[in-house]
Design an enzyme around this catalytic site. Structure first.
Site, mmCIF file in Angstrom:
data_model
loop_
_atom_site.group_PDB
_atom_site.id
_atom_site.type_symbol
_atom_site.label_atom_id
_atom_site.label_comp_id
_atom_site.label_asym_id
_atom_site.label_seq_id
_atom_site.Cartn_x
_atom_site.Cartn_y
_atom_site.Cartn_z
ATOM 1 N N ASP A 171 -63.606 25.040 -52.801
ATOM 2 C CA ASP A 171 -64.817 25.205 -53.825
ATOM 3 C C ASP A 171 -66.174 25.946 -53.194
ATOM 4 O O ASP A 171 -66.284 25.310 -52.112
ATOM 5 C CB ASP A 171 -65.363 23.917 -54.643
ATOM 6 N N ASN A 176 -75.507 32.016 -58.677
ATOM 7 C CA ASN A 176 -75.378 32.803 -59.935
ATOM 8 C C ASN A 176 -76.756 32.986 -60.706
ATOM 9 O O ASN A 176 -77.176 34.030 -60.990
ATOM 10 C CB ASN A 176 -74.387 32.189 -60.792
ATOM 11 N N HIS A 183 -75.252 37.380 -61.840
ATOM 12 C CA HIS A 183 -73.792 37.113 -61.824
ATOM 13 C C HIS A 183 -73.199 38.345 -61.125
ATOM 14 O O HIS A 183 -72.125 38.021 -60.502
ATOM 15 C CB HIS A 183 -73.191 36.946 -63.307
ATOM 16 N N ASP A 190 -70.228 37.558 -58.457
ATOM 17 C CA ASP A 190 -69.011 38.451 -58.140
ATOM 18 C C ASP A 190 -68.590 38.698 -57.274
ATOM 19 O O ASP A 190 -67.564 38.539 -56.547
ATOM 20 C CB ASP A 190 -68.877 39.424 -59.409
ATOM 21 N N GLU A 202 -65.138 29.037 -59.627
ATOM 22 C CA GLU A 202 -65.465 29.236 -58.073
ATOM 23 C C GLU A 202 -64.421 28.293 -57.109
ATOM 24 O O GLU A 202 -64.632 28.036 -55.878
ATOM 25 C CB GLU A 202 -66.709 28.913 -57.711
#
Lengths: 267, 126
Positions: A140, A148, A153, A157, A183
């Protein structure tokens, strides 16, 4: 002409030839008639040959035309087959592309959760048959929500893509890493016990910690927490996943950027 | 002769044949269960048009996938057009394909191979 007229004429000439008293004029006249009839026969024969030749020519042309028609049909069928093969090949390519799309995560290019579940089942079934070991690691990204929120965002990405690529690079050739959730990533280590899984998980963690982020966002530090475990023969896959998830929770609780293993003994 | 107007289904293309405009439009995939039932009215329509209309005929195609019997039927239509072209009639065809699927364009080339009448193949964006 009367059918028996010619034999009768020939008999008469035969008689005139052997009769000393016969008149030369009678013989001459009979021979003239005979000659005329031979000429007529010759003309008829020439006409017959001409008609026969025409029939032969027509038949030959008809044969050639049949051959041409047949060749044309063969060419047409060959073309239909060629085009049809082209369409089948196009469908096959499309099927391959769709299969790849349905099995992979669009953003990271890693196998997706659905595909990973299939691979998990296959690998564990094979391990059970062969008495082999299998381990998994749940990964994780630390503070991903914060990334984010602060960097946006689009940067989030890019982070996902870089982490995915990094883990792909850190794996062994036959290991599999999938995007498991937002994630979260799941790594599958075939022929691998808990001890080796610890090394592989640590290698992935260390590699992620070295991912350059200067070009992404000021003050952005990337790290992952990893929980790993070994599959126990006979148990349900969900139990193995639950153990890895619990280990991941421990890693998160222990300050993140670390790897924690879970085995039967420490449960 | 009546116009033909068939709607597109998952396995058959839309077919619109307009007698007054001299245009036949086909769009979609073609793998019907009974290709004779689908194509024979169109083949008859084209034949009748070329024999009696005395006007140019234009084919507008956006066909994607064709099964073998559909390929055969399309070749029949192109053959009729080619024969009409050789007799001096004005006929033409245009085949559009999705630019992301170059293979359709390549297969349209195969159909065009035997045609000497104007036959263009163009890609278009989705």
């Amino acid at each position: 002409m009367i059918p028996d007229a010619l034999p009768a004429l020939e008999s008469r000439i035969e008689i005139l030839l052997h009769d000393p008293a016969a008149s030369p004029a009678d013989l001459h006249a009979a021979l003239a008639v005979l000659y005329e009839r031979y000429c007529l026969q010759e003309q008829m024969l020439a006409r017959l040959i001409h008609i026969s030749d025409k029939y032969q020519m027509a038949e030959r042309e008809r044969g050639l035309s049949h051959v041409e028609q047949l060749q044309r049909k063969v060419r047409q069928v060959e073309k239909i087959v060629r085009i049809s093969d082209g369409y089948q090949s196009m469908l096959q390519d499309l099927h391959t592309r769709l299969t790849a799309i349905s099995n992979h995560d669009d953003l990271t290019g890693l196998p997706n959760r659905r595909h990973m579940q299939e691979r998990l089942k296959q690998t564990i079934a094979q391990a059970e048959r062969n008495g082999d070991t299998v381990s998994i690691a749940l990964v994780d990204i630390d503070f991903f929500k914060k990334i984010n929120d602060s960097a946006g965002h689009a940067i989030g990405d890019v982070v996902l893509t870089r982490v995915a690529e990094c883990m792909r690079q850190s794996m062994r050739e036959y290991d599999i890493c999938a995007r498991w959730g937002g994630e979260e990533f799941l790594m599958l280590f075939p022929s691998c016990d808990l001890q080796n899984a610890a090394q592989l998980a640590e290698r992935a963690r260390a590699a992620v910690a070295k991912i350059p982020t200067d070009d992404l966002h000021a003050g952005l530090n990337l790290s992952v927490s990893i929980g790993y475990t070994e599959f126990r023969l006979g148990e349900a896959i969900d139990s193995t996943l639950k153990r890895a998830d619990d280990a991941l929770y421990c890693a998160k609780s222990s300050g993140r950027n670390c790897v924690i293993g879970s085995s039967a003994s420490n449960e | 002769m009546n116009n033909l107007n068939l709607s597109q289904t998952s396995s058959t293309p839309s077919i619109l044949a307009d007698w007054s405009k001299g245009i036949v439009q086909m769009k979609g995939d073609s793998y019907p269960e009974n290709s004779f039932e689908l194509f024979q009215p169109l083949i008859d329509w084209v034949q009748a048009y070329l024999a009696t209309a005395g006007q140019p005929l234009h084919l507008d195609l956006e066909l994607v996938y064709l099964n073998t019997s559909s390929i055969r039927s399309m070749m029949d239509i192109f053959e009729q057009m080619e024969a009409a072209h050789k007799k001096g009639q004005m006929v033409s065809a245009r085949w559009f394909y999705d630019f992301a699927n170059e293979r359709v364009g390549q297969l349209a080339e195969e159909f065009r191979e035997d045609c000497t009448f104007p036959f263009t193949i163009s890609s278009k964006p989705r």
